[in-house]
Each structure stands twice: as structure tokens, then as C-alpha cells.
Design an enzyme around this catalytic site. Sequence first.
Site, PDB file in Angstrom:
ATOM      1  N   HIS A 162       0.852  -1.203   0.000  1.00 60.04           N
ATOM      2  CA  HIS A 162       0.000   0.000   0.000  1.00 60.04           C
ATOM      3  C   HIS A 162       0.881   1.245   0.000  1.00 60.04           C
ATOM      4  O   HIS A 162       1.319   1.720   1.057  1.00 60.04           O
ATOM      5  CB  HIS A 162      -0.934   0.008   1.221  1.00 60.04           C
ATOM      6  CG  HIS A 162      -1.923   1.135   1.193  1.00 60.04           C
ATOM      7  ND1 HIS A 162      -3.284   0.939   1.179  1.00 60.04           N
ATOM      8  CD2 HIS A 162      -1.755   2.478   1.169  1.00 60.04           C
ATOM      9  CE1 HIS A 162      -3.908   2.094   1.143  1.00 60.04           C
ATOM     10  NE2 HIS A 162      -2.995   3.055   1.147  1.00 60.04           N
TER      11      HIS A 162
ATOM     12  N   HIS B  79       1.179   4.970  -2.572  1.00 61.85           N
ATOM     13  CA  HIS B  79       0.689   5.700  -3.760  1.00 61.85           C
ATOM     14  C   HIS B  79       1.892   6.167  -4.562  1.00 61.85           C
ATOM     15  O   HIS B  79       2.726   6.915  -4.035  1.00 61.85           O
ATOM     16  CB  HIS B  79      -0.166   6.884  -3.316  1.00 61.85           C
ATOM     17  CG  HIS B  79      -1.368   6.451  -2.537  1.00 61.85           C
ATOM     18  ND1 HIS B  79      -2.616   6.322  -3.089  1.00 61.85           N
ATOM     19  CD2 HIS B  79      -1.498   6.058  -1.236  1.00 61.85           C
ATOM     20  CE1 HIS B  79      -3.469   5.888  -2.169  1.00 61.85           C
ATOM     21  NE2 HIS B  79      -2.805   5.718  -1.030  1.00 61.85           N
TER      22      HIS B  79
ATOM     23  N   HIS C 287      -9.556   1.757  -0.195  1.00 67.53           N
ATOM     24  CA  HIS C 287      -9.385   2.441   1.089  1.00 67.53           C
ATOM     25  C   HIS C 287     -10.743   2.453   1.798  1.00 67.53           C
ATOM     26  O   HIS C 287     -11.723   2.956   1.233  1.00 67.53           O
ATOM     27  CB  HIS C 287      -8.964   3.895   0.886  1.00 67.53           C
ATOM     28  CG  HIS C 287      -7.546   4.102   0.471  1.00 67.53           C
ATOM     29  ND1 HIS C 287      -7.014   3.606  -0.688  1.00 67.53           N
ATOM     30  CD2 HIS C 287      -6.534   4.788   1.084  1.00 67.53           C
ATOM     31  CE1 HIS C 287      -5.747   3.967  -0.786  1.00 67.53           C
ATOM     32  NE2 HIS C 287      -5.425   4.690   0.276  1.00 67.53           N
TER      33      HIS C 287
ATOM     34  N   GLU D  35     -10.561   4.309   7.114  1.00 67.60           N
ATOM     35  CA  GLU D  35      -9.454   5.225   7.418  1.00 67.60           C
ATOM     36  C   GLU D  35     -10.071   6.540   7.916  1.00 67.60           C
ATOM     37  O   GLU D  35      -9.969   6.871   9.086  1.00 67.60           O
ATOM     38  CB  GLU D  35      -8.600   5.493   6.169  1.00 67.60           C
ATOM     39  CG  GLU D  35      -7.469   6.492   6.400  1.00 67.60           C
ATOM     40  CD  GLU D  35      -6.841   7.030   5.106  1.00 67.60           C
ATOM     41  OE1 GLU D  35      -7.476   6.984   4.043  1.00 67.60           O
ATOM     42  OE2 GLU D  35      -5.707   7.545   5.186  1.00 67.60           O
TER      43      GLU D  35
ATOM     44  N   ASP E  73       2.248   4.294   2.767  1.00 72.17           N
ATOM     45  CA  ASP E  73       1.159   5.115   2.200  1.00 72.17           C
ATOM     46  C   ASP E  73       1.667   6.230   1.278  1.00 72.17           C
ATOM     47  O   ASP E  73       1.535   6.134   0.063  1.00 72.17           O
ATOM     48  CB  ASP E  73       0.271   5.674   3.336  1.00 72.17           C
ATOM     49  CG  ASP E  73      -1.174   5.885   2.904  1.00 72.17           C
ATOM     50  OD1 ASP E  73      -1.510   5.543   1.757  1.00 72.17           O
ATOM     51  OD2 ASP E  73      -1.968   6.387   3.726  1.00 72.17           O
ATOM     52  N   ASP E  74       2.207   7.300   1.848  1.00 72.01           N
ATOM     53  CA  ASP E  74       2.730   8.437   1.063  1.00 72.01           C
ATOM     54  C   ASP E  74       3.954   8.973   1.810  1.00 72.01           C
ATOM     55  O   ASP E  74       3.852   9.975   2.546  1.00 72.01           O
ATOM     56  CB  ASP E  74       1.672   9.556   0.973  1.00 72.01           C
ATOM     57  CG  ASP E  74       0.378   9.074   0.340  1.00 72.01           C
ATOM     58  OD1 ASP E  74       0.336   8.936  -0.887  1.00 72.01           O
ATOM     59  OD2 ASP E  74      -0.586   8.820   1.089  1.00 72.01           O
TER      60      ASP E  74
END
Length: 324
Positions: free
Chosen positions: A8, A10, A191, A194, A272-273
Site C-alpha cells: 500500500h 501511492h 481504502h 481510514e 502510504d505516502d
Amino acid sequence: MLPKAEIHVHLEGTATPQLVQQMAQRNEVEVPDHIFKSSELFAWRDFLDFLNTYDLASSSIQHPRDYYDVTYDYLQRCAQQGAIYVEMMYSPEHAERASGIPSREHLLAIDQAIKDAKELFNIEGRTIITCVRHFGLDACVKVAKHTVEAAAEFDTVVGLGMGGDEAGYPPALFKTAYDIAAAAGIPCTIHAGEMDGPERIWEAIETLPINRLGHGVRAIEDPKLIDAIIERDIVLEVCPTSNVVLGVYQDYQTHPLLKLLEAGVKVTLNSDDPPYFGTTIGEEYDIAEQQFGLTQAQLRHITKTAIQAAYVDKTTQQQLLARC
Ligand code: ADE
Ligand code: ZN
């Protein structure tokens, strides 16, 4: 070094401020200064501002060469931290909107970067094509159709995902898009749980053909939901630092990672990011050890869980499992 796997992250969200500034300059795109905190970190205030900052930074990614650089750079950094597998969510709408260049050309570049990184750093990369909720259903149906074509052409394109504004755009809205991908045999994740509660996770698992949840951590609030997740063998893509930094949980102490593991839920660790949340895949493993007290054996087990849940072909999956 402990083998790590990430399912996971991006792709556009891996580009560092330094790389975003380079791409903005060479593509003559104006990106406002206020989105940069440092050469390594982006600045944003809350979840919706984060999404907006993400869209602004991503507008610097325009050409296939940009996608090549973003993908290669990220896989190189992950390999240096001991990652053997990374599944990256690529949003075709970001670059298509910014540049008008067809997504297929970006995918050719991403595919090449994945192959080069494999050869040079012995890391396997794969792409999940991802929809953006706040771009609406029609856009997501288009992305799902594109995913079917892309998965037929590229063996590195392996799944469909969805991010964006969860609270404003519930899962069931997107059933048509998910059904298109699932009918073509493409595995799907979304998603959920969250930025919204367990009822959205129920909605996702009851209406969509998914076998993984992006985050899904708020399932811990509903014991029946935990039972359903275990019974249906759904794997959670957990991103502890993302959750803490975005305020889903106040701190690591109140984050439900351990409770989910103790309940018997299949859990993976993800960044994630990274430059938005000040983390990396290596740091998420370190945090799991230092803040949550997981042992090396538990961390190795988490890597295995990620590889077993990966949308990668069976032969590569076996090779990866042999490296764990
Ligand atoms: N897009 C990029 N990062 C995201 C996140 N953490 N949640 C939802 N959408 C996203
Ligand atoms: Zn995410």
C-alpha cells in the site's frame, strides 16, 4: 537485513519534494511554494488539505520519463531498506489530466522502471491502477476499463484500487467500476475504515469484490466486523504512521495494530505516502518493533502475509516467499 514487502503506497505520493521541484522545472509547471516543508517533506494541514497538496505536487508528473524517474527512484530507495516486493498504486487520471498524454505511455515507462529496478536491485515491483473517489463514478468506471486493458498488456499491472475522500464518497457508489475489473479477473482493494468508521468497511466488503482493505483499521470498533474480515480472509494494508499523522489515532499507543494482530486479522505494514507523512517502509518496520514491540519473527511473518496477499503471479510469489 529483514526482508520487507509493501502493498500500500501511492506512486505519485512517493515523489519527494526535491524530485517534484525538478519535474516542475523541466515541465514548466507552477507548483506553489507553500506545499514544501523541506527537500524531504511536504506541508499540509488536515486530510482534505493533504489530498489537495498531493494533487498539486502530482501535477508536476507529466511525461513518461517522469513516471520512470518516480518509480525507479522509489524502488531503489525501498531496496536499500531491505524491501523485496512493492506494489504501487498509480493514478492514471493525475497525469492524463495534467498532460493529456495517454496513460498507456506512462505505464510503458513504469513497466520499464520496474524491470530495470529488478535487474539492478533485485526488487520486484508491481502496479495497482487506482481510482480517485472525489473525481466521481464516471471517472472511476473509465479507470476500471483502462485497468482491464492494461492488465492484459502489462504483466506488471496487477490490480485495481481506490483512494481519495472516503467520507464524501462511500464504497457502494463505485460498484459498477469494481464489477468491471472483477469480471475480468482483476483483484481489487479499496481504502475503507481510514477517514470513516466500521460501517463503511461493512459496506465495502458486502458490496464490492475486494479481498484487501486499504487501512481498514477502524474495523477494531466492531467485533462482528473483525469476525467477518477473518472469515472472508481479507487482508488489511495497515499504515501506522499515516494514521497517526493524519489524526485517525492520537499516537502509536492508541493505534490498533496490536489488537488487530491479537484478534487474528491478517495485517501488513505500509508507508502510504512517505514524504507527506515523514516515513518510509523501513521506518514502518522499525516503528512496529520499537513502538509496538513486535519481534523479528513477527515482522518476518508480516512480510510473508504481504507476499501471500500480493496480486503478483504465483511463480514470482513463490520466489519471493523463498527469500523471506
Ligand atoms: N491518496 C493518497 N493517499 C491517500 C490516503 N492515505 N487516503 C486516501 N487517499 C489517498
Ligand atoms: Zn493510501
